[in-house]
Design a protein around this motif. Sequence first.
Motif, PDB file in Angstrom:
ATOM      1  N   VAL A  89     -19.492  -0.248  -0.867  1.00 40.34           N
ATOM      2  CA  VAL A  89     -17.904  -0.497  -0.211  1.00 40.34           C
ATOM      3  C   VAL A  89     -17.918  -2.133  -0.084  1.00 40.34           C
ATOM      4  O   VAL A  89     -16.775  -2.756  -0.415  1.00 40.34           O
ATOM      5  N   LEU A  92     -15.285  -4.340  -1.911  1.00 39.99           N
ATOM      6  CA  LEU A  92     -14.570  -5.307  -1.062  1.00 39.99           C
ATOM      7  C   LEU A  92     -14.543  -6.777  -1.543  1.00 39.99           C
ATOM      8  O   LEU A  92     -13.509  -7.422  -1.498  1.00 39.99           O
ATOM      9  N   PHE A 142     -13.157   3.846  -0.878  1.00 35.51           N
ATOM     10  CA  PHE A 142     -13.718   4.066   0.576  1.00 35.51           C
ATOM     11  C   PHE A 142     -13.927   5.406   0.910  1.00 35.51           C
ATOM     12  O   PHE A 142     -15.020   5.955   1.569  1.00 35.51           O
ATOM     13  N   GLY A 143     -12.960   6.256   0.513  1.00 34.93           N
ATOM     14  CA  GLY A 143     -13.058   7.694   0.944  1.00 34.93           C
ATOM     15  C   GLY A 143     -14.212   8.187   0.239  1.00 34.93           C
ATOM     16  O   GLY A 143     -15.080   8.906   0.730  1.00 34.93           O
ATOM     17  N   ARG A 144     -14.475   8.008  -1.034  1.00 34.58           N
ATOM     18  CA  ARG A 144     -15.605   8.370  -1.816  1.00 34.58           C
ATOM     19  C   ARG A 144     -16.999   7.735  -1.513  1.00 34.58           C
ATOM     20  O   ARG A 144     -17.899   8.428  -1.441  1.00 34.58           O
ATOM     21  N   LEU A 196      -8.759   1.002  -3.406  1.00 32.13           N
ATOM     22  CA  LEU A 196      -9.966   0.623  -2.275  1.00 32.13           C
ATOM     23  C   LEU A 196      -9.953   1.581  -1.514  1.00 32.13           C
ATOM     24  O   LEU A 196     -10.919   2.016  -1.114  1.00 32.13           O
ATOM     25  N   ILE A 197      -8.846   2.089  -0.916  1.00 30.34           N
ATOM     26  CA  ILE A 197      -8.610   3.121   0.002  1.00 30.34           C
ATOM     27  C   ILE A 197      -9.493   4.468  -0.615  1.00 30.34           C
ATOM     28  O   ILE A 197     -10.457   5.068   0.073  1.00 30.34           O
ATOM     29  N   ARG A 198      -9.096   4.604  -1.655  1.00 26.89           N
ATOM     30  CA  ARG A 198      -9.750   5.714  -2.386  1.00 26.89           C
ATOM     31  C   ARG A 198     -11.499   5.559  -2.783  1.00 26.89           C
ATOM     32  O   ARG A 198     -12.405   6.600  -2.475  1.00 26.89           O
ATOM     33  N   THR A 240     -11.542  -9.140  -2.960  1.00 21.64           N
ATOM     34  CA  THR A 240     -11.331 -10.218  -2.014  1.00 21.64           C
ATOM     35  C   THR A 240     -11.550 -11.503  -2.443  1.00 21.64           C
ATOM     36  O   THR A 240     -10.525 -12.483  -2.011  1.00 21.64           O
ATOM     37  N   LEU A 298       0.682   4.068  -2.760  1.00 20.06           N
ATOM     38  CA  LEU A 298       0.034   5.572  -2.347  1.00 20.06           C
ATOM     39  C   LEU A 298       0.906   6.968  -2.612  1.00 20.06           C
ATOM     40  O   LEU A 298       0.160   7.845  -3.105  1.00 20.06           O
ATOM     41  N   LEU A 301       0.856  -1.280   0.052  1.00 18.46           N
ATOM     42  CA  LEU A 301      -0.117  -0.084  -0.017  1.00 18.46           C
ATOM     43  C   LEU A 301       0.864   1.305  -0.002  1.00 18.46           C
ATOM     44  O   LEU A 301       0.381   2.262  -0.999  1.00 18.46           O
ATOM     45  N   SER A 308     -17.734   6.343   1.545  1.00 21.71           N
ATOM     46  CA  SER A 308     -17.639   5.950   2.942  1.00 21.71           C
ATOM     47  C   SER A 308     -18.943   5.744   3.378  1.00 21.71           C
ATOM     48  O   SER A 308     -19.214   5.116   4.329  1.00 21.71           O
ATOM     49  N   PRO A 329      -5.001  -1.969  -3.595  1.00 23.98           N
ATOM     50  CA  PRO A 329      -5.046  -1.534  -2.165  1.00 23.98           C
ATOM     51  C   PRO A 329      -5.246   0.161  -2.282  1.00 23.98           C
ATOM     52  O   PRO A 329      -6.111   0.489  -1.617  1.00 23.98           O
TER      53      PRO A 329
END
Lengths: 300, 421, 278
Positions: free
Chosen positions: C246, C250, C236-238, C232-234, C254, C217, C213, C240, C229
């Motif tokens: 989400v 995920l 999630f930010g968008r 996914l973080i982004r 996965t 990043l 990650l 959330s 990774p």
Amino acid sequence: MGARTSRPAPIATGAVNLLFAAPALLLFGMFVLLPLATSLYYAFTSWNGFTQPEWIGLSNFRRAAADPVHLRAYLHVTIYILGTLVLEVGFGLLMAVLLNSQRRGFGLMRGFFFSPMVLSMTAAGLLWTFVLDYRSGLINSVLRGFGLDDWAQPWLSQPGTALGAIVLVSGWRFAGFYMIIFFAALRRIPRSVYEAATLDGAGPVRQFFTITLPMLRRQTLTCVLLAVTGGFAGFDLFFAMTNGGPFNATEVPATWIIKQGFDNNQLGYATALTVILAVVVMVVSLIYLRMSERVDAVRY
Amino acid sequence: MRLHMTTTSVLAVLATAGFATIAAAQTEVRFTHAMTGGSNRAALDEIIANFEAANPGITINQIVFDDDIYQDTGLITQLQSNEVPDIYFQWAGFPLSRDVEAGFAADISAEMGAGWSDRFIESAFTDGAGTTVNGAIHMVPLSLDVTNTIWYNVDIFEEYGLTPPETWEEFKAVITTLAENGETPIVTGNNEFWPLGNWASHIAARVVPADQFDAALRQEMTFAEAGFLRPLELLEELHEIGAFNRDMQGLGADPGMATFFQGAAVMHPIGSWLVGLAADLADDDFRYSQFDTPVIDPDAEAPQSVIGVTTGLVVHAQAPNREAAITFLDFLTTPESQVLWAEGGSLSPVEGVTDMAEMDPQMESMAEMLGNADAMVPPPDTTYPLAVAEAWYQAAAFVASGERSPEDALDWLDTTVAALN
Amino acid sequence: MPSVTDRRSPGEWVQFAVGGLIVAAMFYPTVWMVLSAFKTNREIFRDPFGLPDQWLWGNFAEAWTEGRLGSLYLNSIIVTASAVTISVFFATAAAFAFSRLEFPFRRTLHRLMLIGLLLPPPVVAIPLFSILRDLDLLNTRWALILPGAAWSLSLTVFIMYGYFQQVRTDMEEAAMLEGANTWQIFRDISLPMVWPSMLTMAIVNTINIWNELMFALLFIVEEEKQTLPVGLIRFFGRYSTDYSMVFAALTITTLPILALYFLLQRHVIAGLSATAMD
């Protein structure tokens, strides 16, 4: 660690053989050693990443020594590592013993128990952010379902519980890894040893402490080393779940370094923090290796 | 969609103007911002489509980040890379002047001088507005954001027979009623400190004299001397009557807002951009409105001050396509484009647009609030050294979440700020 | 060891039940994730445990397009495949050199390469950023491939060296007597001998690089070049606030990995435990 077989006679000698190691050495030199070496320079500068670095001597290190969040980051990472020793290595060992059976179903259980290990830390972290959510998370839903409304906590939002929650998730992800290592070693302990102990009247608990644990000493030492060095590198889970918050309660060296470097644009200071981290990890590992070797020496 | 439009427009130009060849190469203007969705983004996309139709040689490549990531690593890693964006979104004030100092933000005074700047409202280009640095223009202003007002759920207010409070005591009475009925009175997603920090600054600006407020944040005076105990005590009063959501320090700004839109909390102190996000996050029948932070002390210097900031777009000093970037920014700030922009839920800094556009009623009331304010206070994180502003925000969060008493938080704040030097 | 057909003793049943309970509890979050991915947001809040009222397959399609998951997958595959190939081949050649050949500074260089075993990658994040910038590699997949491969070398060399030490040198010596040169010996004799352990290391490195990650990043800005990774973080930010989205994202990212794991379980487990043994 390390193979103990003595080295056979070389197939060939001469500088030209360096060519076989050269690609790896070049790559390693370029992206591991060179950055390490340059950080030794940047660490003594004030540098925002854009303008020319300016030499400021030991200022960054003095600041690091007085930076309360930086110091707390080491406290947190220590707690985290101790927590993972229990929830990853310890729990993994217990599960290895528990799931050590040839019976039908146990292989499947080991497979499932190990499965979180293949998820990325990011996915695991995000999933658990939902599991731990205050309003609709799985854990609080269960608690409320049992009428324990007061037990429902904003787990990741309180300084008192956030670090513990992360340790828990880390345990969830890694226990399977250590379980597998211990399991592989358990399989190599001859059954006759246990049978003899049973004849002597030793119960399962005593057998665990008198036979299993001593026989797994070497694996345990390795696992502890992996947990410690891995713990210092911890970043993904922290970044995905709390990014150091609330109130820096889950700040660890890696998250603080990234914040200083990229959020606050203080790459010089952040680099000094990386140098400190590198030294700390090396010293801890070397002390540990030396101590564990001495343990070996005492036994044999 | 966009590709399709570009192609057709190229063909149209070819047909009508009779060009022999297609313009040599497309110029790609890289434009990075943090508008991930909502009606603002829809308006922006529409303007860009119009632009690309009118300027077939230029395409706009949007590089979009989630707000928090944009501020953390998203923007800075781009500004420093070899492939810098031509245009980037930035807050006026301190962030802009820091960019100027670091050599990121281009001076566009020359381009602006040729009549362009006359389109904007009078106060758009001043050091006070934060769009100029040392007299040179470095930003094309795009929105006037009121960074804090208190949004409330109209249905829940009606359910308990509540009306927007006008004094601090009335405000506390509203909160008490809600808390006693098991509601979460105020939700804030404060894991990055600024959402509550902005509001705390608004409260502080209401009770701390302006010059002392300024002096403390400029590190010329301690926060204790400047009288910041009072705003912290006000936050403590709110904490003690159960005003805030318990997970405020773990919640992100957007989830905090979503909690409000889902009806899981009654009030939500945040900026005017909530209107632009309502389309995405709220159900169509969700009824909400806003009131400014109630008057705390009628005898204070500016009892009805508003807190707000200008945001806008910056041309990177090393922009590979500066000319095309300017062409786009010019297009973006024509009254026609700005009407679209304003109707997407923004307060436009271009003269006359607010009257021309059919704006969301919430935005109208926001514009009105700006008109009636007796002072405009900038949010500290856009005006003062970031580390100082953030320390103050964190002190406010300490108190509002009940982690520390106002006295302890103030001590911590002054110690932390003193250590910055 | 009792055969599988023996009747289980009460103790074994307890062992089975306790083990099963713990394993089920630990696997439940994964099940919950998959089930929630089929629900509406409202349903996740209202009934977090039940089966979905309606199985909303559309959530996946929406998450796939909204999150650009296809491009994230592709990038992750390109980056991982390249970095793993580079690291395993380079490391095997180096391990061959360190264990079979003699050349100046051999011991020093060998030890130097093992430094990475003890160093966490965050310690080079910042200087690496500026090195990649100077090389004009920022924002390209090379910015992940090369450092990813480089940081896998220490472990891979370490393990491969161990294997070389365990394998007898008879065949190599015989080939040498027949006049084969070093390269031929490496290619025709040694590589086939250590091939299984190269596969093992390929699996281990794949897991590590696939999940990386921090570098991803910092070194990649453009969405088109991002890996899973970060994506996914982004995402999630968008989103959330949109739980079902989400969860769908995920699940998409996965579940295939989990399926692959259950398929290759033996190798994955062998690989990962090999890295910690001896």
